[in-house]
Scaffold this motif. Structure first.
Motif, PDB file in Angstrom:
ATOM      1  N   GLU A  80      47.124  41.607  30.142  1.00 45.73           N
ATOM      2  CA  GLU A  80      46.451  40.759  28.904  1.00 45.73           C
ATOM      3  C   GLU A  80      46.271  39.363  29.039  1.00 45.73           C
ATOM      4  O   GLU A  80      45.344  38.524  28.995  1.00 45.73           O
ATOM      5  CB  GLU A  80      46.767  41.259  27.565  1.00 45.73           C
ATOM      6  N   GLU A  81      47.559  38.696  29.619  1.00 47.57           N
ATOM      7  CA  GLU A  81      47.768  37.354  29.775  1.00 47.57           C
ATOM      8  C   GLU A  81      46.765  36.822  30.964  1.00 47.57           C
ATOM      9  O   GLU A  81      46.492  35.885  30.874  1.00 47.57           O
ATOM     10  CB  GLU A  81      49.232  36.968  30.078  1.00 47.57           C
ATOM     11  N   ALA A  82      46.547  37.718  32.084  1.00 47.20           N
ATOM     12  CA  ALA A  82      45.557  37.486  32.725  1.00 47.20           C
ATOM     13  C   ALA A  82      44.096  37.767  32.520  1.00 47.20           C
ATOM     14  O   ALA A  82      43.194  37.707  33.449  1.00 47.20           O
ATOM     15  CB  ALA A  82      46.080  38.353  34.345  1.00 47.20           C
ATOM     16  N   GLU A  83      43.666  38.103  31.395  1.00 46.37           N
ATOM     17  CA  GLU A  83      42.299  38.133  30.823  1.00 46.37           C
ATOM     18  C   GLU A  83      41.795  39.530  31.784  1.00 46.37           C
ATOM     19  O   GLU A  83      40.661  39.491  32.023  1.00 46.37           O
ATOM     20  CB  GLU A  83      41.670  36.942  30.947  1.00 46.37           C
ATOM     21  N   GLY A  84      42.679  40.433  32.096  1.00 43.56           N
ATOM     22  CA  GLY A  84      42.042  41.620  32.419  1.00 43.56           C
ATOM     23  C   GLY A  84      42.137  41.881  33.985  1.00 43.56           C
ATOM     24  O   GLY A  84      42.268  43.092  34.401  1.00 43.56           O
ATOM     25  N   THR A  85      42.667  40.654  34.787  1.00 47.75           N
ATOM     26  CA  THR A  85      42.729  41.074  36.255  1.00 47.75           C
ATOM     27  C   THR A  85      43.902  39.885  36.453  1.00 47.75           C
ATOM     28  O   THR A  85      43.895  38.771  36.074  1.00 47.75           O
ATOM     29  CB  THR A  85      41.484  40.592  36.806  1.00 47.75           C
ATOM     30  N   THR A  86      44.686  40.497  37.335  1.00 43.81           N
ATOM     31  CA  THR A  86      45.986  39.887  37.771  1.00 43.81           C
ATOM     32  C   THR A  86      45.698  39.467  39.155  1.00 43.81           C
ATOM     33  O   THR A  86      44.771  39.938  40.039  1.00 43.81           O
ATOM     34  CB  THR A  86      47.273  40.636  37.656  1.00 43.81           C
ATOM     35  N   GLU A  87      46.603  38.279  39.625  1.00 44.02           N
ATOM     36  CA  GLU A  87      46.573  37.933  41.115  1.00 44.02           C
ATOM     37  C   GLU A  87      46.746  39.316  41.887  1.00 44.02           C
ATOM     38  O   GLU A  87      46.457  39.273  42.895  1.00 44.02           O
ATOM     39  CB  GLU A  87      47.642  36.980  41.009  1.00 44.02           C
ATOM     40  N   SER A  88      47.629  39.962  41.315  1.00 43.42           N
ATOM     41  CA  SER A  88      47.913  41.343  42.465  1.00 43.42           C
ATOM     42  C   SER A  88      46.713  42.095  42.624  1.00 43.42           C
ATOM     43  O   SER A  88      46.648  42.704  43.687  1.00 43.42           O
ATOM     44  CB  SER A  88      49.138  42.054  41.486  1.00 43.42           C
ATOM     45  N   ASP A  89      46.120  42.465  41.340  1.00 42.82           N
ATOM     46  CA  ASP A  89      44.802  43.092  41.540  1.00 42.82           C
ATOM     47  C   ASP A  89      44.024  42.320  42.808  1.00 42.82           C
ATOM     48  O   ASP A  89      43.178  42.996  43.628  1.00 42.82           O
ATOM     49  CB  ASP A  89      44.130  43.266  40.375  1.00 42.82           C
ATOM     50  N   LEU A  90      43.717  41.255  42.658  1.00 39.66           N
ATOM     51  CA  LEU A  90      42.849  40.289  43.501  1.00 39.66           C
ATOM     52  C   LEU A  90      43.335  40.408  45.032  1.00 39.66           C
ATOM     53  O   LEU A  90      42.378  40.489  45.715  1.00 39.66           O
ATOM     54  CB  LEU A  90      42.682  38.969  42.969  1.00 39.66           C
ATOM     55  N   ILE A  91      44.648  40.424  45.137  1.00 42.37           N
ATOM     56  CA  ILE A  91      45.074  40.135  46.534  1.00 42.37           C
ATOM     57  C   ILE A  91      44.730  41.662  47.165  1.00 42.37           C
ATOM     58  O   ILE A  91      44.477  41.707  48.335  1.00 42.37           O
ATOM     59  CB  ILE A  91      46.649  39.932  46.191  1.00 42.37           C
ATOM     60  N   ALA A  92      45.002  42.740  46.369  1.00 39.40           N
ATOM     61  CA  ALA A  92      44.851  44.112  46.878  1.00 39.40           C
ATOM     62  C   ALA A  92      43.493  44.183  47.151  1.00 39.40           C
ATOM     63  O   ALA A  92      42.997  44.991  48.246  1.00 39.40           O
ATOM     64  CB  ALA A  92      45.490  45.070  45.795  1.00 39.40           C
ATOM     65  N   GLU A  93      42.516  43.760  46.309  1.00 42.15           N
ATOM     66  CA  GLU A  93      40.999  44.184  46.328  1.00 42.15           C
ATOM     67  C   GLU A  93      40.595  43.248  47.734  1.00 42.15           C
ATOM     68  O   GLU A  93      39.761  44.109  48.343  1.00 42.15           O
ATOM     69  CB  GLU A  93      40.351  43.754  45.232  1.00 42.15           C
ATOM     70  N   ARG A  94      40.845  42.046  47.973  1.00 40.48           N
ATOM     71  CA  ARG A  94      40.573  41.421  49.098  1.00 40.48           C
ATOM     72  C   ARG A  94      41.164  42.274  50.468  1.00 40.48           C
ATOM     73  O   ARG A  94      40.187  42.257  51.301  1.00 40.48           O
ATOM     74  CB  ARG A  94      41.014  39.911  48.867  1.00 40.48           C
ATOM     75  N   ALA A  95      42.266  42.755  50.430  1.00 43.28           N
ATOM     76  CA  ALA A  95      42.619  43.370  51.582  1.00 43.28           C
ATOM     77  C   ALA A  95      41.691  44.574  52.039  1.00 43.28           C
ATOM     78  O   ALA A  95      41.274  44.912  52.991  1.00 43.28           O
ATOM     79  CB  ALA A  95      44.051  43.649  51.399  1.00 43.28           C
ATOM     80  N   VAL A  96      41.278  45.287  50.691  1.00 40.95           N
ATOM     81  CA  VAL A  96      40.368  46.482  50.918  1.00 40.95           C
ATOM     82  C   VAL A  96      39.239  46.113  51.279  1.00 40.95           C
ATOM     83  O   VAL A  96      38.614  46.691  52.204  1.00 40.95           O
ATOM     84  CB  VAL A  96      40.552  47.275  49.725  1.00 40.95           C
ATOM     85  N   LEU A  97      38.753  44.988  50.752  1.00 39.55           N
ATOM     86  CA  LEU A  97      37.276  44.712  50.951  1.00 39.55           C
ATOM     87  C   LEU A  97      37.114  44.116  52.352  1.00 39.55           C
ATOM     88  O   LEU A  97      36.060  44.455  53.028  1.00 39.55           O
ATOM     89  CB  LEU A  97      36.582  43.750  50.039  1.00 39.55           C
ATOM     90  N   ASP A  98      38.017  43.434  52.967  1.00 38.70           N
ATOM     91  CA  ASP A  98      38.130  42.741  54.405  1.00 38.70           C
ATOM     92  C   ASP A  98      37.948  44.006  55.398  1.00 38.70           C
ATOM     93  O   ASP A  98      37.132  43.753  56.129  1.00 38.70           O
ATOM     94  CB  ASP A  98      39.268  42.204  54.646  1.00 38.70           C
ATOM     95  N   VAL A  99      38.562  45.132  54.963  1.00 34.67           N
ATOM     96  CA  VAL A  99      38.551  46.310  56.003  1.00 34.67           C
ATOM     97  C   VAL A  99      37.238  46.697  55.858  1.00 34.67           C
ATOM     98  O   VAL A  99      36.569  47.078  56.880  1.00 34.67           O
ATOM     99  CB  VAL A  99      39.642  47.186  55.795  1.00 34.67           C
ATOM    100  N   ILE A 100      36.609  47.151  54.980  1.00 29.76           N
ATOM    101  CA  ILE A 100      35.363  47.568  54.777  1.00 29.76           C
ATOM    102  C   ILE A 100      34.207  46.879  55.348  1.00 29.76           C
ATOM    103  O   ILE A 100      33.228  47.240  55.906  1.00 29.76           O
ATOM    104  CB  ILE A 100      35.172  48.075  53.421  1.00 29.76           C
ATOM    105  N   GLU A 101      34.252  45.658  54.928  1.00 25.73           N
ATOM    106  CA  GLU A 101      33.331  44.741  55.539  1.00 25.73           C
ATOM    107  C   GLU A 101      33.203  44.403  56.781  1.00 25.73           C
ATOM    108  O   GLU A 101      32.175  44.387  57.448  1.00 25.73           O
ATOM    109  CB  GLU A 101      33.468  43.256  54.680  1.00 25.73           C
ATOM    110  N   GLU A 102      34.409  44.709  57.383  1.00 28.58           N
ATOM    111  CA  GLU A 102      34.546  44.321  59.050  1.00 28.58           C
ATOM    112  C   GLU A 102      33.924  45.753  59.641  1.00 28.58           C
ATOM    113  O   GLU A 102      33.245  45.620  60.725  1.00 28.58           O
ATOM    114  CB  GLU A 102      36.104  44.391  59.253  1.00 28.58           C
ATOM    115  N   THR A 103      33.858  46.729  59.064  1.00 30.65           N
ATOM    116  CA  THR A 103      33.704  48.315  59.684  1.00 30.65           C
ATOM    117  C   THR A 103      32.209  48.502  59.150  1.00 30.65           C
ATOM    118  O   THR A 103      31.361  49.222  59.966  1.00 30.65           O
ATOM    119  CB  THR A 103      34.643  49.125  59.334  1.00 30.65           C
ATOM    120  N   PHE A 104      32.137  48.363  57.733  1.00 32.74           N
ATOM    121  CA  PHE A 104      30.665  48.888  57.415  1.00 32.74           C
ATOM    122  C   PHE A 104      29.986  47.559  56.254  1.00 32.74           C
ATOM    123  O   PHE A 104      30.037  48.023  55.174  1.00 32.74           O
ATOM    124  CB  PHE A 104      30.941  50.257  56.287  1.00 32.74           C
ATOM    125  N   PRO A 105      29.734  46.715  57.151  1.00 33.72           N
ATOM    126  CA  PRO A 105      29.066  45.661  56.286  1.00 33.72           C
ATOM    127  C   PRO A 105      27.784  45.826  55.483  1.00 33.72           C
ATOM    128  O   PRO A 105      27.673  45.159  54.543  1.00 33.72           O
ATOM    129  CB  PRO A 105      28.755  44.499  57.270  1.00 33.72           C
TER     130      PRO A 105
END
Length: 257
Positions: free
Chosen positions: A33-58
């Motif tokens: 709630e303090e992070a208005e629905g998204t925390t820094e932790s969520d964003l760090i994990a999401e960026r890691a996932v998207l980097d792998v997918i974008e590298e392989t299946f852009p």
């Protein structure tokens, strides 16, 4: 399974997110709630996932809880980069990364990485479900009175009917647990640790990978799409022996009006 490209991409992506989270210390006392629905932790994990997918299946589309929550055409990746954020922020060891692939003419894939136990649950459509390479099988509980059920609800979705459902399940089953990571709990149904999982309002990124894992382990999943703006649904997953009885009970609200 050999070298299934979407499966191994999903596994790499979830593990990369796990590594990113393991080196990240959340702000003490931070809440979603303090992070208005998204925390820094969520964003760090999401960026890691998207980097792998974008590298392989852009060329593939992505549906991700934090940055791209709108449903899009197949082939698509459906991502919950940190399912169980509140647990993670408070040091509770129950959270996961969930990545699903839905193909256009190719097999669907589901991967749930339960980070605290270093367990990677995987499934490929038509090829079974596994945990760290070992085949999964559901419980053989055939009586609802012996079933251990796991569920979830939050302040926004707790209404009188939800509470009555919870109270009735407690009295009708071996017990009901609430842990706060739907993807993890679906995977644990597939592993036979729970007999059933139910929740009234979840988004597709919470459920898609875990539901496939349950089905490929031999279980049954009932999903009902809700007509909302949030890709939300009701989901019930269990072993085959008690599924029909649970569907009837939940459909009728369990207790008479």
């Amino acid at each position: 399974m050999g070298t299934h490209p979407q499966l191994w991409t999903a596994v790499r992506a979830t593990r990369r997110a796990g590594e990113a989270l393991s080196s990240h210390s959340p702000t003490p006392g931070q809440s979603r709630e303090e992070a208005e629905g998204t925390t820094e932790s969520d964003l760090i994990a999401e960026r890691a996932v998207l980097d792998v997918i974008e590298e392989t299946f852009p060329e593939h589309n992505t549906v991700s809880e934090e940055s791209s929550p709108v449903y899009t055409a197949k082939p698509r990746w459906i991502i919950d980069p940190l399912d169980g954020t509140t647990n993670f922020l408070n040091g509770v060891p129950h959270y996961a990364v969930s990545v699903a692939f839905e193909g256009a003419g190719t097999e669907d894939v589901g991967v749930v990485y339960h980070i605290p136990t270093d367990t990677v649950f995987t499934a490929v459509e038509g090829h079974g479900a596994y945990a760290n390479g070992e085949p999964l099988s559901l419980s053989e509980t055939s009586e609802l009175s012996n079933a251990l059920v796991v569920t979830g609800f939050d302040a926004a979705s707790v209404h009188d009917r939800d509470f009555e459902t919870f109270r009735s399940l407690v009295s009708m089953t071996q017990g009901v647990r609430r842990f706060g990571s739907a993807a993890s709990e679906l995977a644990m149904v597939a592993a036979g640790r729970f007999d059933a999982f139910f929740e009234r309002m979840l988004s597709v990124w919470d459920t898609t990978a875990g539901a496939l894992i349950v089905e490929e382990a031999g279980g049954e999943v009932t999903r009902v799409e809700l007509f909302t703006d949030g890709n939300e649904e009701v989901i019930l997953a269990s072993n085959a022996q008690i599924h029909r009885e649970l569907v009837v009970l939940f459909s009728s609200g369990i207790t008479p009006e």
